[in-house]
Each structure stands twice: as C-alpha cells, then as structure tokens.
Design a protein around this motif. Structure first.
Motif, mmCIF file in Angstrom:
data_model
loop_
_atom_site.group_PDB
_atom_site.id
_atom_site.type_symbol
_atom_site.label_atom_id
_atom_site.label_comp_id
_atom_site.label_asym_id
_atom_site.label_seq_id
_atom_site.Cartn_x
_atom_site.Cartn_y
_atom_site.Cartn_z
ATOM 1 N N PRO C 28 7.611 42.072 -9.747
ATOM 2 C CA PRO C 28 6.146 42.128 -9.849
ATOM 3 C C PRO C 28 5.720 42.131 -11.319
ATOM 4 O O PRO C 28 5.696 43.172 -11.964
ATOM 5 N N ILE C 29 5.411 40.978 -11.839
ATOM 6 C CA ILE C 29 5.013 40.841 -13.243
ATOM 7 C C ILE C 29 3.511 40.604 -13.268
ATOM 8 O O ILE C 29 3.009 39.699 -12.581
ATOM 9 N N SER C 30 2.809 41.383 -14.052
ATOM 10 C CA SER C 30 1.350 41.234 -14.026
ATOM 11 C C SER C 30 0.927 39.958 -14.755
ATOM 12 O O SER C 30 1.618 39.461 -15.644
ATOM 13 N N ASP C 31 -0.201 39.419 -14.324
ATOM 14 C CA ASP C 31 -0.812 38.236 -14.943
ATOM 15 C C ASP C 31 0.008 36.969 -14.688
ATOM 16 O O ASP C 31 -0.125 35.971 -15.402
ATOM 17 N N LEU C 32 0.832 37.001 -13.651
ATOM 18 C CA LEU C 32 1.762 35.903 -13.376
ATOM 19 C C LEU C 32 1.042 34.671 -12.826
ATOM 20 O O LEU C 32 0.157 34.778 -11.985
ATOM 21 N N VAL C 33 1.443 33.492 -13.312
ATOM 22 C CA VAL C 33 0.958 32.236 -12.737
ATOM 23 C C VAL C 33 2.169 31.402 -12.291
ATOM 24 O O VAL C 33 3.316 31.765 -12.570
ATOM 25 N N HIS C 34 1.888 30.299 -11.597
ATOM 26 C CA HIS C 34 2.971 29.586 -10.900
ATOM 27 C C HIS C 34 3.155 28.169 -11.423
ATOM 28 O O HIS C 34 2.177 27.452 -11.639
ATOM 29 N N ALA C 35 4.401 27.791 -11.575
ATOM 30 C CA ALA C 35 4.728 26.431 -12.018
ATOM 31 C C ALA C 35 5.469 25.704 -10.903
ATOM 32 O O ALA C 35 6.265 26.298 -10.176
ATOM 33 N N VAL C 36 5.180 24.422 -10.755
ATOM 34 C CA VAL C 36 5.867 23.578 -9.771
ATOM 35 C C VAL C 36 6.347 22.312 -10.467
ATOM 36 O O VAL C 36 5.613 21.712 -11.260
ATOM 37 N N LEU C 37 7.577 21.926 -10.167
ATOM 38 C CA LEU C 37 8.155 20.727 -10.779
ATOM 39 C C LEU C 37 7.644 19.467 -10.096
ATOM 40 O O LEU C 37 7.480 19.436 -8.881
ATOM 41 N N VAL C 38 7.447 18.420 -10.896
ATOM 42 C CA VAL C 38 7.182 17.085 -10.360
ATOM 43 C C VAL C 38 8.416 16.249 -10.671
ATOM 44 O O VAL C 38 8.923 16.269 -11.800
ATOM 45 N N GLN C 39 8.914 15.534 -9.654
ATOM 46 C CA GLN C 39 10.155 14.782 -9.849
ATOM 47 C C GLN C 39 9.933 13.282 -9.690
ATOM 48 O O GLN C 39 9.049 12.847 -8.951
ATOM 49 N N SER C 40 10.773 12.516 -10.366
ATOM 50 C CA SER C 40 10.621 11.060 -10.368
ATOM 51 C C SER C 40 10.922 10.485 -8.984
ATOM 52 O O SER C 40 11.691 11.044 -8.210
ATOM 53 N N THR C 41 10.306 9.341 -8.711
ATOM 54 C CA THR C 41 10.575 8.637 -7.458
ATOM 55 C C THR C 41 11.260 7.302 -7.710
ATOM 56 O O THR C 41 11.349 6.466 -6.814
ATOM 57 N N ILE C 42 11.729 7.090 -8.947
ATOM 58 C CA ILE C 42 12.548 5.910 -9.224
ATOM 59 C C ILE C 42 13.906 6.370 -9.727
ATOM 60 O O ILE C 42 14.061 7.502 -10.179
ATOM 61 N N GLY C 43 14.881 5.468 -9.658
ATOM 62 C CA GLY C 43 16.242 5.830 -10.000
ATOM 63 C C GLY C 43 16.611 5.574 -11.454
ATOM 64 O O GLY C 43 17.567 6.162 -11.968
ATOM 65 N N ALA C 44 15.869 4.712 -12.118
ATOM 66 C CA ALA C 44 16.155 4.414 -13.521
ATOM 67 C C ALA C 44 14.939 3.719 -14.112
ATOM 68 O O ALA C 44 14.244 2.970 -13.430
ATOM 69 N N GLY C 45 14.709 3.951 -15.393
ATOM 70 C CA GLY C 45 13.595 3.295 -16.067
ATOM 71 C C GLY C 45 12.935 4.221 -17.055
ATOM 72 O O GLY C 45 13.576 5.140 -17.593
ATOM 73 N N THR C 46 11.657 3.975 -17.309
ATOM 74 C CA THR C 46 10.915 4.839 -18.223
ATOM 75 C C THR C 46 9.543 5.136 -17.634
ATOM 76 O O THR C 46 9.031 4.389 -16.805
ATOM 77 N N ILE C 47 9.000 6.232 -18.079
ATOM 78 C CA ILE C 47 7.644 6.590 -17.670
ATOM 79 C C ILE C 47 6.679 5.776 -18.515
ATOM 80 O O ILE C 47 6.707 5.843 -19.757
ATOM 81 N N ALA C 48 5.831 4.973 -17.868
ATOM 82 C CA ALA C 48 4.860 4.164 -18.606
ATOM 83 C C ALA C 48 3.587 4.950 -18.868
ATOM 84 O O ALA C 48 3.020 4.896 -19.959
ATOM 85 N N ALA C 49 3.143 5.657 -17.864
ATOM 86 C CA ALA C 49 1.905 6.420 -18.033
ATOM 87 C C ALA C 49 1.835 7.511 -16.981
ATOM 88 O O ALA C 49 2.347 7.356 -15.871
ATOM 89 N N VAL C 50 1.208 8.610 -17.332
ATOM 90 C CA VAL C 50 0.994 9.692 -16.382
ATOM 91 C C VAL C 50 -0.510 9.854 -16.191
ATOM 92 O O VAL C 50 -1.244 10.068 -17.159
ATOM 93 N N ASP C 51 -0.946 9.716 -14.972
ATOM 94 C CA ASP C 51 -2.361 9.921 -14.656
ATOM 95 C C ASP C 51 -2.517 11.323 -14.097
ATOM 96 O O ASP C 51 -2.136 11.600 -12.965
#
Lengths: 194, 325, 693
Positions: C28-51
């Motif tokens: 129980p840590i006060s003032d806690l907020v939550h993080a969630v990971l976003v994962q890629s849906t391609i197997g290889a390449g580069t990120i062109a843009a993040v909207d």
C-alpha cells in the motif's frame, strides 16, 4: 438493491422504452443510438466482504478482483491471469466459488462476498487452511488463497468422495509449483475433519 | 476495456427494451464476455445486466426439459432429472471449463460464447470475424485447434461450446425474444450460421434479441445419451474433438439415433451420415465401425488439424460403443 | 534441537494460507498511479509515428511514454542481470510484442483503456519467425555460460568410432518454446525520493536488481532499495532485471509519483524470457557389449536479435559427463530470429538436453535389445569423464536401484504394445536426471540474544523454495535453539548480499553464511557476555570445485496409459529417486521434487508456445491455451531421497533440489510412450496426433 441503483435502472429503462417506440415500423438494419452518448462516470457500490461493508466509488468497468485488491485493500485474492483461466482469484459469492476477475464489482451490490481474509474466524485457521499448512499444499503461495477458497467450497459441494473426484473438481485452480498431490491430501484431510 | 454504461434492469421487458439499443450487449454470467471486453475484442457502449431479471428456472416434466437462459451451468448439471433423462447434457456441462466458471456461466451465455481461435481473441492479429475483410491468418497459420468442417476461405474458427453439441444431438429448440416482437422458437440446428463470407454473423439472432430458454424434448434416446470429450489436458480445456450420442436401441436395432460432434466444426456439427447408416440396423460392432467411418464427410483440414478427421471417427465410434453397450 | 532435515511446516506458511503474504504489487503505497505497457503488433521494423491523441485525451491519463519522449537512460555498469533493451531508447522493433510505449493513468482501468488507444504506425520489415528455416545461418555463441567455457568440446574421435560401431542411432530431437508462467505475473512498484529509488518488485535476485537499476539510471547502488519478501514463483523468468521493472522506474520519474506496473499474463509471453526452441542432432553408437563408443550432440537454440543480448541453451552439458564414453563431441549454436530474448527456465540446458540425450539412450538400448536401465548401468561413469575428476559424491546407482525397486521395473515387458488394460496401452519408461551443484559467495547478519532468540538477515529470496524455513532451521540447528526462536528476514537489498535464487544454489550458498554468522555470534556472546551479540559474515566457496566434479543425480520412472484408438495420453504413476545430497527439510524438499516432476510432465505432454509464422506474434499468449498441468493431470508421485552425507560440495552437503527433479521427466515419458505404443516421438509435447496409429 439500493435506491441509487434502482433510479439508474429506471432512467435507463425509460430511455430504452423511448427507443423501443422509435423502433416500431423500422427496418431491422437501422438501430437507434445507445441511451447514453457518454460513458457512465464512476458509480457508488457497497461491497459486503467478509461481513464488513466497503462503500466504493468505482468505474463500472472495474472487476471485483481489482476492486478488492486496488480499492478495498484486500490483496489476499490474487491476480494470476485476469481471464478466468487459473483460479487464483477464486472467492465465494453467496456461498458459491466464483472467479472475481470475471465479475464486475458493480454487479455485486447486496451480495455476500467471502475472500481468503474472511474464511477463518479470528486467529483460528479454517480446517482447509490448517491442512494446507501441514500438508505443504503450496510453495510460492500465490495460487494458495484461490486453492483454499476452492477447496473449502468443494467440500461443501460434496465433491470430496475420492482423490480422483477431488482432482477433477480442483482442476480450475492452477498451481505452477506443482503442489497438486499435497493439495489433494490437504483437502482429503480437511474433509474428514469437517 | 472501453467505457460502457451498465444498465441493471429488474424486469425482462425492461432488459429487452434497453437491449434493443445500438451498440448494446447483454451480460449474463460474464465468463466469456468479460474476457472479450478486457481484450478489447468487444467494445459495446452499453451492457445490460441480466442478473436481476430472473430467468433461471430449470423445469423437467413429461413434456420435456425447459432451461431458462440464466440457469447456471452447475445447477443444470447437478439437476437430478437432467442427469437421469438427458445425461448427455449433464456430462457435457461437467466437461466444460472449471467448477468456478460453471458456477457463473449460464445456459444462454454458454451457447453464445465466442470461438477460442487465438487470432480472433487478439486484436494484434487480423481476423475476418472481428474485423470483416481484414483476412484470416489462421487458415495458413496455427490451426491445430481449428475446424475441419463448415469453414470457408474467410474463417475456420471452431465453435467452443460443449453444451451446444449435446443440445444439437437432442434436437433442442431455442426460445428467442426481442422487444416489440412475439417470442419465436428456432431449432438449435438452425440457430448457428456457417461463416461463409460473413464470419462475423454467427447466429440467426436479430439485433436486440436474446435467448430466453432452451427446450429439449423427452425421448428414449435422450435417456440413453453420452458425451465424450477428448483433449490434451485431463480437465479444464476446450475440446480437440467431442462427440454426443443419443441412442434408442430396441432388440439390438437402432430406432432413434442422434450423433453430433464438437471441436471439429465452425458450429456444433450434427452427423446425419452416421445416423442414417445405423437407423434400423443391428448395432453390432461392425455396424458401428462402418457408420462412424463416415463421420466428417466433406472435411477440409487446414494442416495442423488434419488429425481431427481420424480422431472424429474414433471418438464417434467410442461414444456409440459406450451408448450401445 | 536438531531440526535440519526434519519436515517442519513452513515458517511463512500461515501468512500464505491466510492471504497476508505480500507480493510485489500488493504494497500500500500512497499517491500510487498505474502504468500499462503497450506492445508492438509487428515482428520487425521501426516505429514511424505514434498517435497519442485519442489516448492522451482519455480520463485519468497522466503520461504516455514512447521512444520519442522517453528519458535517456545512463546505461552504466555491467550488471549481468540487466536486460538493456528494449527500453524505449530507439525506434527499432525487433520482435512482435516488444514494449513500444508505457501509459500512466490514475487508475488501472483508465491506464488499460488508454493503452489500447495508442495508435502506432510502423515501417515493416520481414521478420524471421522460424528458427528451423534459418538453421543454415546458425552461429556460435560469443558468451557461452557467461564466458566460463567454450561452446564446443570434444574428447576422443566420435566420428570414427561411430562408423565402426555395432549399434547406432542418428536422430534429431526438437523442443519448443516454453514459457515459465509463474502464477504471479511480473509486477513492480517504483518510487523516487529525489535521486533515491525504492522498488518493490518480483525478483529472484534483489542484488542483481539493485545493480542493474543503478547502472541503467546512473545512480549509486546504495541509492536503489529493492524490497521483495515474497515471490509468486519464478522458474527463471524473474532472474534478470527485465524491461518492465526498469520502465516502471522510468514512468515514476516521468510522472513524479509512485507507479505500479503489473505485466499482464499475455504480456508475460514477450516480457521476461522463455525456454528457447532447440533442434538437437544426436549420433550415438555402442559396441555389441552395450558399451557406448561414440556420442555426438549438436545443439541449436533459438535466439533473439543479437543486439538484445545473448542466451544459449546449454543442451549438451550432461552428454559430456553422464556416461563413461571415450569419444564425445558437443557443440552449441544459436539461430537469430525476431523473437524476444530467451532466458533460463527451470533446469536450463538439462531439461531440453536430457530429453534428447535420455531418449536417444533409450533408442540405443532398444537397438541393442537391452534393458534401458541395464544399458545405463553398463556405461556408469565412476568418475567425471569429461574433466577426469572424481565426483564429490555420486549415489546415482542407488537412485537407479531404489527407484526401480519402488516402481517394480523388473516386471516391465520390453515389447511395445505388450502391456494392456482393455483398450488402454500401458507403457513404462525411465530416464536419468542430473544437475550441477553450484555455490556462490554470500553473506549473513545475525543478532543473537542472551535469551536464545535470534534475528537473521540475508538479502536472499524465497520463490516458494522454502528459504525462510530452511534458513531458520539452519540457524536453529547451529545455535541449538528451537526454530520458533529464529526470525529470518530476506528480500531487502539493505540486508547482506546473496546470489540470485537460480541454479539451485540458494541453500549451498546462503546456508553456510547463516551457519557461520550464527557460530560467530554465539562465540561473541560466550566471549563477551551481555544481552546481545551481532555478527556479519561473508563466506565463499573454496577449492573444492577445482578438485571435484559436483553434481546431483536422480532416476525417473513413469507409467503412462495411452488409449489405443483415441490416443489420449495420461500419466498414471511416477517414481523419482534422487541423490540431492543432504536434505534440509524433508517436507519442503518433497514438495520441490514433486513440483519439478509436475513441471516436467507439462514439458512432456502439454507445453508449447505457438508462434504465427507470418507475423512472429504468439497465438496462445494466455494460460488457457498455453497448457500447463492441472490437478487432474497429476497422479500419485512417489519421491525417494537417497541418503548421501557427503560434505565436500559445501559445508551443509546440499546439492540443490529445485531443478534436478524436472530433468529426465520428458525423456522418461517419451520412453514410456514408446513402450506403450511403439511410436518413438522425438519432440515435445507428445500429443494425441503423434500416437494415432
């Protein structure tokens, strides 16, 4: 059901009723807009857990598991898969073993919820807890609350007739440490005592 | 999970009225829908909670079995009349999921559960069922669990329900209701649609329509019915292949014969070719073997699931042997 | 007072059965907020843009961290356990399911919803998704066994010996990608107080986590505080400091508040390693007396992209030392694919390698028409044949004998399909288990009271292995007091250093430190008098590992029942006999042995991660379709601990017990399936379709 909830239902139902009138005489492929254009804001729910009342203001999307762990401070109920496939989140609702990860907290108003923290009375352990301890029915302990809640329910259901029956009716609770033989022994023991 | 409005009516008529709105889904036990919501496969604007509307009676009498849609899987499986008169239903239910899921899951919800195809349940994949026109990577992909019967070039997703297989063998009828319409009855054999070019449409349910009850006629065959489920794991797994058989045998001759299979079709799969081969015949082992060898005519395996053709025949044979013993 | 060896109940058991044991996500840590990971849906390449537009506008969202805006990490230091990528430091996508963004919001529900609305445009490259298709591009590992030895070894001339031999097998075995799937998914709570970082995290190595995070963030190790009193299972996947822990700390820095990041079950499949797929080519030969004359074991294991690190599955280790064969060659190669980084998983190398080794031995026994147990005894290595050193101890012969006796092996019918129960074929199989005994330096602190109560602290971990209990017993035994007088604390980086809980070495490493610290405190109290005495002691292994070969051993016996027509395979009986040295606690030891066998049964019959060949995306990233054993899969298991009081390996005589029981299980099952059906299955998991004849 609290007055709060009833009022919400009536409002929604009224909106639905209006929609119903609009529908008549329409082709099947045109459907009216949902009653609320905007998603619902947080709602008040009072959870009755282990005999105590927890008035919570929750997002309607919140699972009972997350409401217990993140809001009620009851972390004994575990999140193993969050998709109903492991049994770590098993609790009793109105006396039946169910999965809290697949239960919306908002649907639990008025129900009696028992978690691992409320299975035993005071300092005395429940017979299934005692048997798990003595038979070493766990290793890492993470699936253990779910196993014990499931085992306690299994005995009440009368599915403790044989080791084979216990194995089958405990198969909704995965133990990756592989304590299954000890779990079966513990439940067999606890059922004899009970 | 995306935000939604949760409506909690206490009357069926209210539930139907609310459920008629666009982008609205009914939630019964929630054991499947909650998974789909969490995985963003389903993103309704509104959920209609059916918990408060009742609809959970189980009635068995001379006219047959009537299971209301909100009856829990565990309660139906434990019902003494069900176990005695329609054992295949109890067996199929007890072979389903886990005790906790069966305590939550309902009869109506079970029949409407979505496929377990991994491509459907992960929005990181294309899927014609989830996003029509996006393609089906499963056909050339990881398809061991997928259907060999009823598939199309657009979808080969397996229907996952065990109960539906048992009900298909028993010629169950579904009672459907929608606000403003008279209730209607649809045989379960006509309820599920083949994927064809529209795999996103899985049943004949109209928008806003719900299953309110399942009606199963009584029969001598139903009393002598049996369910066999084959899987990798001994419990808590969906079927690789399953078979439901109901047999009325008199003087060694098959009078009334119903055979259905699960795990192999895009919908619960009735096997009329097997039934026809046994009707009016002496049910000796040779006849059972010959008939079961016809199971799965027209199967179209995709690769990894080719073994299901053989397994289907053997599962049907074993279930026939058990039911006729 | 002597409590070592006794099967005392777990001292932390009451906390676990009442739900009061606190795991990483539960503080129980006060003032806690939550993080969630976003994962890629391609197997290889580069990120062109993040909207991020839609996601950013959603209720409760505090930050969306992407490679465009992520803080640059210092990347200092060389902690072996630090996984340095992918940590949002560049736009490259190396595998499907790679972390490409982190969403932080007020509540978990809000963070989850927003994470699904982050839209990413990619420039796609063609991913390499199949290792088998790329075998020709295999390359030798650069850092095999952390550089302790070369990847290849050879003694004698196995090829010439093979050519002239009487009985031969020349076969390829395959093991799939498997995932650890501990019941507790990875979780981290991170909080910054100025430049000091506190992390509550699920880890098998708090020291490694401390070193790793300090290096990655460019701060001093003493400014990183790791807390981890309970771990909900690890099996290897919590050994390294994987990106989610680092990203939690990064997110906490970005939003200036404590952040909780709990990895979802699905995300676990690309977040913290896996047992890599292996292709193993074995050429074994024996003379007409049943003596092994040639063993060649060439192993290929699946790797990620080399830029992400290196892990090599050491499948040939047991082949070098298990049998007295004069001509042996072993090699290890890697095949780069667009998969996440593999890692240690329970009995790394040995689980996969012994499936192939002990299956091929069975095949050779069949070729020789010799009982497989007799064949193994005929090739028994009295001393370690690879390094030509004596074993510190080896009670494998006793394991074979006692296991065979308990199982009733002598009543086995060798002819396949000859044992039946109605429509069910019965098969009996056996295999050898072995695992090296490791030990590393460790330290302990003891505060001993004149009232005979003691507080013992070590910065070690309890993964469910029983560390709390066993160390309490060792302390009680050393001090001659009841176990209840000991309070043993672990899981805090402020405590004295201990190694990672991996390689089955915790008792061998930490136990001697606890023992020595207790002895020192007692001596001090006796010498100086007073109310309390404190002692801090560092211990390390001596010369023994240079003089002796140190290994644990076992013999696995299994009965399977295979439906002759339906092909369903069920395990009906299991006996494992083990030389694990001295056992600290008979109860927890038995649990570990049973648990390892169950883990092995999963490998043999159920576990496999399915990868889509087109996209490299995992199709069964959940615990409903990634099958692990459930209760109904597990029969009665009899475990036998063969007495061995040797004290050469380490002062407690503990050989390690966590991984040993898993080794050989898959081979024993495969050999039993052969005995039942006549079908030799050279891959796991063995499934219905493999035995439908």
């Amino acid at each position: 059901m609290s007055p709060n909830v009833t009022r919400r239902v009536v409002l929604a139902a009224t909106a639905g009723g209006l929609v119903l009138h609009e529908r008549i005489g329409r082709a099947d492929d045109t459907t009216p807009a949902p009653p609320s254009a905007l998603p619902q804001k947080a709602i008040d729910v009072e959870l009755r857990v282990n005999g105590s009342r927890f008035p919570l203001n929750i997002d309607p999307r919140t699972s009972l598991l997350d409401a217990l762990r993140e809001q009620a401070g009851l972390t004994g109920t575990k999140k193993g898969c969050d998709r109903g496939a492991c049994g770590a989140c098993t609790v009793h609702i109105d006396g039946r073993r169910v999965l809290s990860c697949l239960t919306l907290a908002a649907r639990c108003q008025g129900k009696a919820i028992t978690t691992i923290e409320g299975l035993n009375a005071g300092e005395d352990l429940h017979p299934v807890q005692t048997a798990f301890l003595h038979h070493d029915g766990f290793q890492c302990g993470y699936c253990t609350p779910g196993q014990i809640m499931s085992g306690a329910a299994l005995i009440k259901e009368g599915h403790d007739g044989s080791d084979a029956e216990i194995r089958e009716w405990m198969s909704g609770n995965i133990c990756r440490c592989g304590a299954y033989p000890n779990i079966v022994a513990a439940i067999r023991d606890a059922s004899r005592e009970g | 999970m995306q935000a939604f409005h949760l409506a909690q009516p206490t009357m069926l008529l209210d539930a139907l009225a609310i459920g008629n709105a666009a982008d609205t889904k009914f939630i019964a036990g929630g054991t499947d829908l909650m998974q789909l919501l969490k995985d963003n496969v389903e993103t309704p604007a509104q959920l209609v909670d059916l918990e408060g509307v009742g609809l959970s009676q189980i009635r068995a009498d001379a006219s047959g079995l009537r299971l209301e849609a909100m009856a829990r899987m565990s309660d139906v499986a434990a019902h003494l009349d069900v176990r005695a008169q329609w054992p295949v239903i109890a067996q199929a239910l007890e072979a389903s999921a886990s005790p906790q899921v069966r305590n939550m899951g309902t009869i109506g919800g079970n029949l409407l559960q979505r496929t377990r195809c991994g491509y459907f349940r992960d929005t990181g994949f294309n899927c014609n069922k989830r996003e029509p026109g996006s393609g089906c990577p499963a056909i050339a992909g990881e398809n061991r669990m997928l259907a060999i019967l009823g598939g199309s070039d657009h979808c080969i997703a397996t229907h996952a329900s065990d109960l539906a297989v048992a009900l298909t063998a028993l010629d169950a009828v579904l009672e459907l209701r929608r606000a403003g319409d008279a209730p209607r009855q649809v045989p379960i054999t006509e309820f599920y649609r083949l994927p064809g070019t529209t795999p996103q449409i899985e049943t004949v349910l109209r928008p806003g329509e719900m299953i309110t009850a399942v009606i199963v006629p009584p029969s001598a065959a139903a009393r002598n019915s049996h369910y066999l489920k084959l899987r990798d794991r001994a419990s808590f797994e969906f079927a690789l292949v399953s078979a439901a058989v109901a047999l009325d045998v008199r003087d060694g001759t098959g009078r009334d014969i119903r055979v259905a299979a699960g795990g192999v079709g895009t919908r619960p799969w009735r096997l009329p070719e097997v039934e026809a081969a046994l009707r009016g015949k002496k049910l000796n082992d040779d006849a059972l073997r010959e008939a079961s060898s016809r199971a799965g005519e027209g199967a179209r395996p995709a690769g990894q699931n080719a073994f299901k053709q053989i397994l289907l025949r053997r599962a049907v044979l074993r279930t026939l042997q058990t039911a006729s013993a | 007072m002597a409590s070592i060896g006794q099967g005392v109940d777990r001292v932390d058991g009451r906390l676990k059965v009442t739900g009061r044991a606190r795991y990483a996500a539960e503080f129980p840590i006060s003032d806690l907020v939550h993080a969630v990971l976003v994962q890629s849906t391609i197997g290889a390449g580069t990120i062109a843009a993040v909207d991020m537009g839609a996601a950013q506008a959603m209720p409760g969202v505090l930050a969306i961290i992407t490679p465009d805006n992520a803080p640059k990490l210092a990347m200092k230091g060389g902690a072996q356990q630090a996984v340095r990528a992918p940590l949002l430091q560049d736009n490259a996508v190396h595998f499907n399911g790679q972390h490409v963004a982190v969403v932080v919001a007020q509540t978990l529900v809000q963070a989850n919803a927003a994470a699904s609305q982050v839209r990413i445009r990619y420039r796609r490259d063609e991913p390499v998704t199949s290792m088998d298709a790329a075998l020709a591009q295999a390359y030798p590992p650069k850092n095999f066994r952390n550089g302790e030895r070369p990847p290849d070894s050879r003694r004698g001339d196995p090829d010439t010996a093979f050519d002239g031999a009487a009985a031969k097998v020349d076969v390829t075995y395959i093991t799939p990608i498997e995932h650890h799937n501990p019941m507790e998914p990875h979780a981290t709570i991170a909080r910054w107080d100025g430049d000091r970082l506190t992390v509550w995290t699920a880890t098998q190595g708090i020291s490694g986590a401390q070193q790793s995070l300090a290096g990655l963030f460019g701060i001093a190790p003493q400014d990183v505080h790791i807390v981890c009193p309970f771990v909900g299972g690890g099996f290897g996947c919590k050994g390294n400091t994987w990106p989610p822990a680092t990203l939690a700390a990064m997110a906490a820095k970005v939003v200036g508040r404590p952040v909780k990041l709990a990895v979802t079950r699905a995300q676990m499949f690309t977040s913290n390693g896996y047992r890599p797929r292996t292709v193993q080519k074995l050429r074994f030969a024996a003379d007409d007396q049943g003596r092994l004359v040639s063993m060649r074991h060439d192993g290929f294991s699946q790797m990620s992209q080399p830029v992400l690190g290196e892990f090599s599955e050491p499948v040939g280790l047991a082949t070098e030392m298990l049998y007295a064969c004069p001509n042996v060659a072993v090699s290890h190669r890697l095949v780069a694919t667009n998969a996440s980084l593999p890692t240690y998983m329970r009995a790394p190398g040995l689980a996969s390698g012994n499936f192939a080794l002990e299956s091929a031995i069975d095949e050779l026994a069949v070729a020789l028409k010799m009982d497989p147990l007799e064949f193994r005894l005929r090739n028994y290595a009295e001393q370690e044949p690879h390094q030509n050193k004596p074993f510190a101890s080896k009670a494998l012969r006793a394991c074979y004998q006692q296991g065979a006796e308990a199982f009733g092996w002598s009543r086995r019918s060798a002819e396949p399909r000859s044992m039946r129960d109605g429509s069910v074929l019965i098969g009996w199989g056996m295999a050898t288990s072995t695992y090296p005994t490791h030990r590393m330096p460790a330290s302990a602190y003891v505060r001993l009271g004149a009232d005979n109560s003691a507080l013992v602290r070590v910065g070690t971990q309890d993964l469910g292995t029983g560390t709390y209990t066993v160390m309490s017993q060792i302390a009680a035994n050393t001090l001659g007091v009841p176990v209840e007088r000991i309070r043993f604390e672990l899981g805090d980086s402020a405590f004295p250093h201990a190694p990672v809980s991996g390689g089955s070495m915790t008792v061998a490493s930490v136990g001697p430190a606890v023992k020595a610290a207790c002895e020192a405190a007692r001596a001090k109290l006796q010498r100086d008098g007073g109310e309390v005495a404190e002692a801090s002691v560092d211990v390390k292994p001596g010369e023994e590992e240079h003089r002796y070969a140190m290994h644990a051993f076992g013999a696995q016996f299994v009965e399977v029942r295979v439906d002759a027509e339906l092909g369903e395979i069920r395990v009906s009986r299991f006996v494992g006999a083990f030389d694990a040295g001295r056992v600290m606690n008979a109860k927890t030891a038995r649990s570990q042995l049973i648990g390892g066998i169950v883990y092995g049964l999963g490998m043999a019959l159920l576990e496999e991660t399915h990868v889509d060949g087109e996209t490299g995306r995992i199709v069964n990233a959940n615990i409903a379709e990634y099958l692990v054993p459930v209760n109904a899969d597990v029969p009665d298991i009899q475990t036998i601990i063969v007495p061995n009081d040797e004290l050469v390996s380490n002062p407690l005589g503990a050989k390690g017990i966590g991984e040993l029981p898993m080794v050989g299980v898959a081979a024993a099952v495969a050999n039993a399936v052969y005995n039942a059906t006549g079908v030799r299955v050279r891959k796991v998991p063995i499934r219905i379709e493999d035995v439908l004849v």
